[in-house]
Write a protein that holds these residues in place. Structure first.
Motif, PDB file in Angstrom:
ATOM      1  N   ILE A 111       0.781  -1.018  -0.005  1.00 48.13           N
ATOM      2  CA  ILE A 111      -0.042   0.573   0.345  1.00 48.13           C
ATOM      3  C   ILE A 111       0.869   1.460   0.512  1.00 48.13           C
ATOM      4  CG2 ILE A 111      -1.306   1.164   1.083  1.00 48.13           C
ATOM      5  CD1 ILE A 111      -2.596  -1.781   2.768  1.00 48.13           C
ATOM      6  N   SER A 112       0.540   1.863  -0.579  1.00 49.03           N
ATOM      7  CA  SER A 112       1.217   3.116  -0.912  1.00 49.03           C
ATOM      8  C   SER A 112       0.759   4.583  -0.270  1.00 49.03           C
ATOM      9  CB  SER A 112       1.162   3.886  -2.526  1.00 49.03           C
ATOM     10  OG  SER A 112       2.447   4.716  -2.157  1.00 49.03           O
ATOM     11  N   CYS A 113       0.734   5.792  -0.430  1.00 48.58           N
ATOM     12  CA  CYS A 113       0.524   6.897   0.008  1.00 48.58           C
ATOM     13  C   CYS A 113      -0.019   8.038  -0.685  1.00 48.58           C
ATOM     14  CB  CYS A 113       1.448   7.020   0.853  1.00 48.58           C
ATOM     15  SG  CYS A 113       0.845   8.300   2.241  1.00 48.58           S
ATOM     16  N   PRO A 114      -1.247   8.593  -0.865  1.00 45.20           N
ATOM     17  CA  PRO A 114      -0.729   9.838  -1.780  1.00 45.20           C
ATOM     18  C   PRO A 114       0.517  11.220  -0.914  1.00 45.20           C
ATOM     19  CG  PRO A 114      -2.835  10.064   0.537  1.00 45.20           C
ATOM     20  CD  PRO A 114      -2.122   8.512   0.420  1.00 45.20           C
ATOM     21  N   MET A 115       0.756  10.763   0.272  1.00 51.78           N
ATOM     22  CA  MET A 115       1.521  12.089   0.508  1.00 51.78           C
ATOM     23  C   MET A 115       1.013  13.316   0.913  1.00 51.78           C
ATOM     24  SD  MET A 115       5.693  10.873  -0.661  1.00 51.78           S
ATOM     25  CE  MET A 115       5.888  10.789   0.610  1.00 51.78           C
ATOM     26  N   LEU A 116       0.518  14.010  -0.166  1.00 53.28           N
ATOM     27  CA  LEU A 116      -0.910  15.466  -0.497  1.00 53.28           C
ATOM     28  C   LEU A 116      -2.036  15.250  -0.574  1.00 53.28           C
ATOM     29  CD1 LEU A 116       2.527  17.616  -2.786  1.00 53.28           C
ATOM     30  CD2 LEU A 116       2.577  17.499  -0.174  1.00 53.28           C
TER      31      LEU A 116
ATOM     32  N   LYS B 188      -4.568  20.473  -0.843  1.00 53.03           N
ATOM     33  CA  LYS B 188      -4.272  21.541  -0.299  1.00 53.03           C
ATOM     34  C   LYS B 188      -2.946  21.400  -0.421  1.00 53.03           C
ATOM     35  CE  LYS B 188      -7.657  22.622   2.125  1.00 53.03           C
ATOM     36  NZ  LYS B 188      -8.464  23.167   3.989  1.00 53.03           N
ATOM     37  N   GLY B 189      -2.274  21.053  -0.412  1.00 54.58           N
ATOM     38  CA  GLY B 189      -0.649  20.473  -0.746  1.00 54.58           C
ATOM     39  C   GLY B 189       0.046  20.454   0.669  1.00 54.58           C
ATOM     40  N   CYS B 190      -0.827  19.686   1.568  1.00 54.21           N
ATOM     41  CA  CYS B 190      -0.258  18.989   3.171  1.00 54.21           C
ATOM     42  C   CYS B 190      -0.275  17.751   2.806  1.00 54.21           C
ATOM     43  CB  CYS B 190      -1.400  20.219   3.745  1.00 54.21           C
ATOM     44  SG  CYS B 190      -1.650  21.654   4.109  1.00 54.21           S
ATOM     45  N   LEU B 191       1.012  17.464   3.241  1.00 54.45           N
ATOM     46  CA  LEU B 191       0.846  15.947   4.067  1.00 54.45           C
ATOM     47  C   LEU B 191      -0.136  14.987   4.053  1.00 54.45           C
ATOM     48  CD1 LEU B 191       3.555  13.978   4.731  1.00 54.45           C
ATOM     49  CD2 LEU B 191       3.037  14.471   7.328  1.00 54.45           C
ATOM     50  N   ALA B 192      -0.077  14.145   3.231  1.00 51.64           N
ATOM     51  CA  ALA B 192      -1.703  13.576   3.609  1.00 51.64           C
ATOM     52  C   ALA B 192      -0.656  11.484   3.965  1.00 51.64           C
ATOM     53  CB  ALA B 192      -2.563  13.220   2.706  1.00 51.64           C
ATOM     54  N   THR B 193      -0.932  11.025   5.272  1.00 49.05           N
ATOM     55  CA  THR B 193      -0.729  10.002   5.383  1.00 49.05           C
ATOM     56  C   THR B 193      -1.371   9.051   4.689  1.00 49.05           C
ATOM     57  OG1 THR B 193      -2.096  10.215   7.783  1.00 49.05           O
ATOM     58  CG2 THR B 193       0.139  10.566   7.589  1.00 49.05           C
ATOM     59  N   GLN B 194      -1.622   7.812   5.171  1.00 53.46           N
ATOM     60  CA  GLN B 194      -2.215   6.869   4.712  1.00 53.46           C
ATOM     61  C   GLN B 194      -3.603   6.596   5.313  1.00 53.46           C
ATOM     62  OE1 GLN B 194       0.608   3.153   4.481  1.00 53.46           O
ATOM     63  NE2 GLN B 194      -0.097   2.946   7.533  1.00 53.46           N
ATOM     64  N   ASP B 195      -3.673   7.108   6.860  1.00 51.77           N
ATOM     65  CA  ASP B 195      -4.753   6.827   7.622  1.00 51.77           C
ATOM     66  C   ASP B 195      -5.684   7.824   6.968  1.00 51.77           C
ATOM     67  OD1 ASP B 195      -3.064   8.129   8.975  1.00 51.77           O
ATOM     68  OD2 ASP B 195      -2.834   7.296  10.640  1.00 51.77           O
TER      69      ASP B 195
ATOM     70  N   ILE C 235       7.788  12.061  -7.969  1.00 52.25           N
ATOM     71  CA  ILE C 235       8.651  13.072  -7.526  1.00 52.25           C
ATOM     72  C   ILE C 235       7.761  14.347  -7.152  1.00 52.25           C
ATOM     73  CG2 ILE C 235       8.786  13.751  -9.903  1.00 52.25           C
ATOM     74  CD1 ILE C 235      11.665  14.019  -9.800  1.00 52.25           C
ATOM     75  N   ASN C 236       6.475  14.712  -8.006  1.00 47.68           N
ATOM     76  CA  ASN C 236       6.516  16.447  -7.073  1.00 47.68           C
ATOM     77  C   ASN C 236       6.347  16.334  -5.798  1.00 47.68           C
ATOM     78  OD1 ASN C 236       6.727  17.784 -10.127  1.00 47.68           O
ATOM     79  ND2 ASN C 236       5.132  16.689 -11.079  1.00 47.68           N
ATOM     80  N   GLU C 237       5.477  15.140  -5.234  1.00 52.39           N
ATOM     81  CA  GLU C 237       4.866  15.533  -3.858  1.00 52.39           C
ATOM     82  C   GLU C 237       6.072  14.938  -3.288  1.00 52.39           C
ATOM     83  OE1 GLU C 237       1.874  12.828  -6.493  1.00 52.39           O
ATOM     84  OE2 GLU C 237       3.796  13.430  -6.393  1.00 52.39           O
TER      85      GLU C 237
END
Length: 356
Positions: free
Chosen positions: A125-130, A133-140, A242-244
Motif C-alpha cells: 500500500i502506497s500513500c497519496p503523500m499530499l 491543499k498541498g499538505c502532508l497526507a498519510t495513509q490513514d 517526484i512532485n509530491e
C-alpha cells in the motif's frame, strides 16, 4: 515488495462460487447455473459476468492516475471501512478471469474450469503523500487505499505463464469494481526507532510504494532525524511521486528524496556533459556517493535501512545458494556493520521485504 518494475506478488486464485460438499448438491448448483446462464463448459456470458461482479467485487476504483503507458496509481475505496494497519503492509487485489485483457499484452488461454475464478495479487500500500491543499497526507487520513502498479505485459521468459492480473487491471477506469481482500498484512514495518535516528529507504521501481507510506507517518509524527528515500529507476519519468517529494522537501528540512536513473543519456553516454554512470543503489552506497548526497554518514550507529524492490538489489541469498557475481544491498550493508537480525530494533538494523 517487487522486482524492479513488478508489484509485490502473492498470486492465488479462488473459486467464485460456494459449492455444497455432496455431489448431489453440486449437480443441482451446476444445473441451476446452466438453466440461468447457459452451459458451464463455455465462458460466462455478459449477464453472468455482471452477476459475478455484483456478487464478489467489493471495492471501487475511485481514481486512476496514469504516469506512463505502463505505470499508474490506483486509488481504491472498499465498500467496508478500512481496518487499521501499519505503513509498509500489503493487501491482495483481484479480478475475475472473465475480464478482458488489455490489447498489446500477452494472450492467455484460460481453462474453462478457471473461467469463473478470481485471480489475485498482493500489492504494498502506497500513500497519496499530499492532500488537495498541498499538505502532508498519510495513509490513514483518506478513505481509500493507493497502489503504485506497473503493467506487466508478458511473462519474463518464453515459457513463463502470462501475467494474470495487471493486463486486466489496466483495462479498468474510475468507477469500475474490483476485489480487495479484507486482510491487510505483512512484516515489513517501521518497527522501533529513536526520534533522532536516520531512516534510509532504498527501493527500485514500484518498490517505493511502502516507503512513501512509512515516510509520511514519520513526518506526521514529528520525526527529527533524517528521512531519506533513494529510488533507482530506468528513466526519470518512472518516478511517479517526484512532485509530491519536492513539495515535502520544501516543507520538512529533514526530508530528502533522491531519484536515481540507469538508462538516461547521462547514465549510458560517457561523453555526456553530465555523465554520472548507471546509478544502481549498490554502487551509490559502496562509493560513498549516497552518503554524500544524503549529507549523512548513513552509519550503523545512527541509521535504520529499509529495502524493497528488485530481489537482485536486495541481495537475499537462500541458505545453501551460491552468492551472485554482483552482490545486492544485504551483503554490502552487513559488510559495513549493519545487521538484519529480525529481533533487533535499533540503529544499524536492516529490514527488507521478503516475498519470494
Amino acid at each position: 515488495m517487487s522486482a524492479p518494475d513488478t508489484p509485490p506478488t502473492n498470486d492465488q486464485s479462488a473459486t467464485t462460487k460456494t459449492s455444497p460438499s455432496d455431489g448431489v448438491g453440486q449437480t443441482q448448483v451446476n444445473a441451476d447455473q446452466e438453466a440461468k446462464f447457459g452451459p458451464l463448459d463455455k465462458p460466462p456470458n455478459p449477464e453472468e459476468q455482471r452477476q459475478l461482479r455484483e456478487r464478489f467485487y467489493n471495492s471501487t476504483i475511485i481514481e486512476r492516475i496514469d504516469v506512463t503507458d505502463d505505470l499508474a496509481k490506483f486509488r481504491i475505496r472498499p465498500d467496508s471501512p478500512i481496518p487499521p494497519f501499519e505503513p509498509g503492509q500489503y493487501v491482495a487485489l483481484g479480478l475475475g478471469n472473465w475480464e478482458p485483457r488489455l490489447v498489446g499484452t500477452q494472450p492467455e488461454d484460460v481453462p474453462i474450469n478457471k473461467a469463473r475464478k478470481i485471480v489475485r495479487r498482493a500489492y504494498s500500500i502506497s500513500c497519496p503523500m499530499l492532500d488537495e491543499k498541498g499538505c502532508l497526507a498519510t495513509q490513514d487520513s483518506v478513505d481509500y487505499l493507493e497502489f503504485y502498479i506497473t503493467l506487466v505485459r508478458k511473462g519474463a521468459t518464453v515459457v513463463s505463464k502470462p501475467p494474470a492480473l495487471t493486463p486486466r487491471l489496466f483495462g479498468k477506469i474510475a468507477g469500475d469494481r474490483i476485489v480487495m481482500e479484507r486482510k491487510i498484512t505483512g512484516k515489513y514495518k517501521l518497527g522501533e526507532y529513536d526520534p533522532d535516528d536516520t531512516m534510509l529507504f532504498l527501493g527500485t521501481g514500484t518498490g517505493e510504494a511502502p516507503h512513501n507510506a512509512m515516510a509520511a507517518k514519520l513526518l506526521a509524527t514529528g520525526h527529527r532525524g533524517r528521512i531519506v528515500i533513494a529510488t533507482s529507476v530506468r528513466y526519470r519519468h518512472d518516478c511517479a511521486y517526484i512532485n509530491e517529494h519536492k513539495v515535502l522537501m520544501r516543507q520538512y528540512a529533514n526530508y530528502l528524496y533522491l531519484p536515481m536513473t540507469t538508462r538516461e543519456p547521462e547514465n549510458i553516454q560517457p561523453d555526456h556533459p553530465q555523465f554520472v554512470g548507471k546509478q544502481y543503489l549498490q554502487t551509490m552506497f559502496t562509493s560513498g556517493r549516497l552518503a554524500e548526497l544524503a549529507e549523512d554518514p548513513l552509519a550503523p550507529s545512527n541509521t535504520h535501512v529499509f529495502l524493497c524492490g528488485n530481489p537482485d538489489m536486495i541481495g537475499y541469498i537462500p541458505p545453501g545458494a551460491d552468492a551472485p557475481e554482483n552482490p545486492g544491498m544485504l551483503p554490502l550493508l552487513r559488510a559495513a556493520g549493519f545487521s538484519d537480525d529480525v529481533h533487533e530494533h535499533r540503529a544499524g538494523t536492516i529490514r527488507f521485504e521478503k516475498y519470494w
